[in-house]
Design an enzyme around this catalytic site. Sequence first.
Site, mmCIF file in Angstrom:
data_model
loop_
_atom_site.group_PDB
_atom_site.id
_atom_site.type_symbol
_atom_site.label_atom_id
_atom_site.label_comp_id
_atom_site.label_asym_id
_atom_site.label_seq_id
_atom_site.Cartn_x
_atom_site.Cartn_y
_atom_site.Cartn_z
ATOM 1 N N LYS A 121 -7.852 -5.320 4.170
ATOM 2 C CA LYS A 121 -6.528 -5.945 4.184
ATOM 3 C C LYS A 121 -5.480 -4.903 4.536
ATOM 4 O O LYS A 121 -5.713 -3.705 4.361
ATOM 5 C CB LYS A 121 -6.235 -6.571 2.815
ATOM 6 C CG LYS A 121 -6.265 -5.540 1.699
ATOM 7 C CD LYS A 121 -6.027 -6.164 0.348
ATOM 8 C CE LYS A 121 -6.020 -5.123 -0.740
ATOM 9 N NZ LYS A 121 -4.925 -4.153 -0.647
ATOM 10 N N ASP A 147 -9.552 -2.097 -4.197
ATOM 11 C CA ASP A 147 -9.044 -0.824 -3.670
ATOM 12 C C ASP A 147 -9.487 0.406 -4.478
ATOM 13 O O ASP A 147 -8.677 1.303 -4.753
ATOM 14 C CB ASP A 147 -7.510 -0.855 -3.589
ATOM 15 C CG ASP A 147 -6.994 -1.917 -2.620
ATOM 16 O OD1 ASP A 147 -7.808 -2.650 -2.035
ATOM 17 O OD2 ASP A 147 -5.764 -2.025 -2.464
ATOM 18 N N CYS A 195 -1.896 -4.181 -6.199
ATOM 19 C CA CYS A 195 -2.959 -4.984 -5.572
ATOM 20 C C CYS A 195 -3.767 -5.809 -6.567
ATOM 21 O O CYS A 195 -4.184 -6.918 -6.244
ATOM 22 C CB CYS A 195 -3.830 -4.087 -4.713
ATOM 23 S SG CYS A 195 -2.919 -3.492 -3.259
HETATM 24 C C1 VGL Z 1 -1.621 -0.572 -3.157
HETATM 25 C C2 VGL Z 1 0.501 0.134 -2.685
HETATM 26 C C3 VGL Z 1 0.207 0.157 -1.329
HETATM 27 C C4 VGL Z 1 -2.632 -0.955 -4.194
HETATM 28 C C5 VGL Z 1 -1.926 -0.567 -1.797
HETATM 29 O O1 VGL Z 1 -3.852 -0.894 -3.921
HETATM 30 O O2 VGL Z 1 -2.209 -1.327 -5.318
HETATM 31 N N1 VGL Z 1 -0.413 -0.228 -3.572
HETATM 32 N N2 VGL Z 1 -1.004 -0.202 -0.916
#
Ligand code: VGL
Length: 211
Positions: free
Chosen positions: A109, A11, A154
């Site tokens: 995802k 991410d 994540c």
């Molecule tokens: C994430 C919260 C919501 C992350 C993704 O990438 O850690 N955290 N969506």
Amino acid sequence: MNERTALLIVDAQNGFMPGGGLPVAGGDAIVPVINRIAPRFANVVLTQDWHPADHVSFAASHPGRQPFERITLPYGEQVLWPTHCVQGTHDAALHAGLRVPQAQLIIRKGYHREVDSYSAFVEADRRTTTGLAAWLHARGITDLYLCGLATDYCVAWSALDARAAGFAATVVEDACRAIDLDGSLARAWRDMADAGVGRIAAPQLLGAAAG
Ligand code: VGL
Ligand code: ZN
């Protein structure tokens, strides 16, 4: 790194950088660190948080609720987040400074409206697979190094699921940044240590891989 090892970049998207929908403090500082370590890996996989605009994890999808409140969903507790990483938007795009041209796979995802997915492996219902474990197994990959955002969500969930799926897992700690909500970062490091997730800093990794 050998052919059995992969770098999983979690991410590293505009949405988690300063100015993004769910900004992580210092999130953009990981980009040059990732760019230094990635060339050492023959196998690189990226993930992208990839939500529909009305995703269940967004506070805006629950009238009267505020970001960072918690609600109970059929699969358990869910933190409500500010709207982030909506499919096809600039917020969901990978940071433009990332230099990982050899990356082989991007796993998206969080695209099921009713289910969140912190983990790169299994959605928050703890049942629905993303297919990543099968892909890694099919490629003969046994060892993972993880980096990205956010350490305590994540990255940690992905590292724990990597261990559960039988992979060796090591987090590159200075190539990550955390959200740290109510002690979530300390808890994540504790859970990862208990699960046998290793921890290394980029200079050590670069030193170990030198020559
Ligand atoms: C994430 C919260 C919501 C992350 C993704 O990438 O850690 N955290 N969506
Ligand atoms: Zn998300």
